[in-house]
Enzyme design. Structure first.
Site, mmCIF file in Angstrom:
data_model
loop_
_atom_site.group_PDB
_atom_site.id
_atom_site.type_symbol
_atom_site.label_atom_id
_atom_site.label_comp_id
_atom_site.label_asym_id
_atom_site.label_seq_id
_atom_site.Cartn_x
_atom_site.Cartn_y
_atom_site.Cartn_z
ATOM 1 N N GLU A 115 -20.688 3.508 19.670
ATOM 2 C CA GLU A 115 -21.576 3.765 18.528
ATOM 3 C C GLU A 115 -22.011 5.231 18.433
ATOM 4 O O GLU A 115 -22.531 5.655 17.396
ATOM 5 C CB GLU A 115 -22.789 2.832 18.596
ATOM 6 C CG GLU A 115 -22.382 1.384 18.273
ATOM 7 C CD GLU A 115 -23.467 0.376 18.571
ATOM 8 O OE1 GLU A 115 -24.250 0.624 19.520
ATOM 9 O OE2 GLU A 115 -23.537 -0.653 17.878
ATOM 10 N N TYR A 154 0.827 -1.204 0.000
ATOM 11 C CA TYR A 154 0.000 0.000 0.000
ATOM 12 C C TYR A 154 0.869 1.265 0.000
ATOM 13 O O TYR A 154 1.878 1.337 0.687
ATOM 14 C CB TYR A 154 -0.893 0.022 1.240
ATOM 15 C CG TYR A 154 -1.956 -1.061 1.268
ATOM 16 C CD1 TYR A 154 -2.250 -1.804 0.135
ATOM 17 C CD2 TYR A 154 -2.673 -1.306 2.423
ATOM 18 C CE1 TYR A 154 -3.229 -2.788 0.165
ATOM 19 C CE2 TYR A 154 -3.652 -2.293 2.461
ATOM 20 C CZ TYR A 154 -3.930 -3.033 1.332
ATOM 21 O OH TYR A 154 -4.892 -3.997 1.367
#
Ligand code: NI
Length: 398
Positions: free
Chosen positions: A378, A304
């Site tokens: 969350e 990458y």
């Protein structure tokens, strides 16, 4: 000076808050059914079914397990791509909660389920604001971030970046508390390349090293000397990491083997340093081997590219966050030596990568990424949806 908020910022926040329970639900659905890189078929089926409920989207399938959804705004402007990765990891979920992985040995241990849910949330939100939306937004649901050669390169190859003016992405991050957000100028993640180096000597009896060319001895000198590339051939301002992680040679206690094989990982934060590294490794390895009468062969595999944020895009995002998302705090953070295949997109358009704080000690959410107990707060999903939904109005120039 943050200035007055964008006229739509409060509406985006209200819509994001209303929608938040659905986003949490999507995240948990994907969390229960994680899929490994290049195998994200059920995840894609789920996402396509949800996207089918949104008006005015154009859906494309650049590869088997990725999706591009295009939303053309009601006003003229450039094209912004927003990317979320969707793959999971070969890790057994160690959590005890109702949304834990139902797939043995596979787990969303990096939060990509959250990225996909945030992006889906911003698809819904921005489609509701389509008349006001400038330009085009292209939502990339990207497969296989976790596994070389990576899904980003495949999507680029399929042409998804044609006509894209800017691109952004975000990752939940377990080292920042919820409410913090990082958008650096310049490097965000390191490149990740690897090499295999075979040292070719001459084996023989361990009692007669003078009649051998000992590849273990030569290999050990090479391992030590490779660090001279970092310490003596690289500008002190340019970080470079060379880690030899494998060294295989010989079987017996009394035999000097014919050869040895070394392998390792090379990471850095700039394309210029990355381009130089293979030649420097070859020079050291050849020189050391030659000094002892051995030879070597180098296989160098590019992985990458570094993720290097465009200062203009990153600065615009930080300004937007301070102005339009005042509950969030923009934080500083060093670039990370981990890698990310988002760099493949950045070769084709300027962009920026944000890290969204998702640690909550109060909720007991503090395990690192890729850990069997990993989870994220969350509440961070709300921040991701807001970031992705505000960004087109700022970056597409309205
Ligand atoms: Ni990740």
């Amino acid at each position: 000076m943050a200035g007055d908020p964008h006229p739509l910022a409060q509406r985006i926040e209200a819509l994001a808050r209303t929608q938040h329970p659905r986003v949490v639900g999507w995240r948990r659905t994907m969390h229960r059914q994680p899929e490994l890189s290049f195998q994200e078929r059920e995840t894609v089926r789920f996402l396509l079914a949800e996207l089918a409920q949104v008006d005015c989207l154009e859906i494309e399938r650049p590869t088997d397990t990725s999706i591009v959804a295009r939303l053309r705004g009601g006003r003229p402007g450039p094209t912004l791509a927003i990317r979320a990765d969707i793959d999971a990891l070969p890790i057994q979920d160690g959590k005890h909660c109702d949304y834990r992985s139902q797939v043995p040995g596979v787990m969303h241990a990096c939060g990509h389920d959250g990225h996909a849910a945030m992006l889906l949330g911003s698809v819904h939100l921005l489609s509701a604001l389509r008349n006001e939306l400038p330009g085009e937004v292209r939502f990339f649901f990207q497969h296989a971030e976790e596994q070389h050669p990576g899904g980003a390169a495949e999507m680029v190859e399929a042409g998804v970046m044609n006509g894209v003016d800017r691109i952004i992405a975000a990752h939940v991050i377990s080292t920042q508390d919820t409410g913090g957000i990082v958008v650096r100028d310049g490097p965000a993640f390191a490149s990740s390349d690897r090499f295999v180096l075979r040292v070719l000597g001459k084996g023989g009896h361990a009692a007669n090293p003078d009649r051998c060319i000992d590849p273990v001895f030569v290999g050990a000198q090479i391992v030590a000397n490779l660090q001279a590339i970092v310490a003596r051939n690289t500008d002190a301002h340019d970080a470079l990491i060379i880690s030899v992680t494998r060294f295989h040679a010989g079987e017996a206690f009394n035999v000097i083997p014919d050869g040895a094989e070394l392998g390792g990982s090379v990471r850095c934060f700039s394309d210029a340093v990355r381009r130089r590294a293979p030649e420097l490794i070859r020079r050291i390895a050849d020189g050391v081997a030659g000094a002892h009468g051995a030879r070597c062969e180098l296989d160098y595999v590019l992985g990458y590219a570094p993720v290097v944020n465009d200062a203009g895009v990153a600065g615009a995002l930080r300004h937007m966050i301070e102005r339009d998302m005042p509950a969030l705090q923009v934080r500083e953070m060093n670039p990370m030596p981990n890698s990310e295949d988002f760099g493949a997109f950045l070769q084709h358009a300027p962009g920026a990568y944000a890290l969204i704080g998702a640690r909550s000690a109060a909720k007991g959410i503090c395990h690192p990424h890729h850990h069997p107990m990993f989870d994220f707060d969350e509440d961070a999903l709300l921040h991701g949806v807001q970031l992705f939904s505000n960004a087109p109005f700022t970056l597409n120039g309205a």
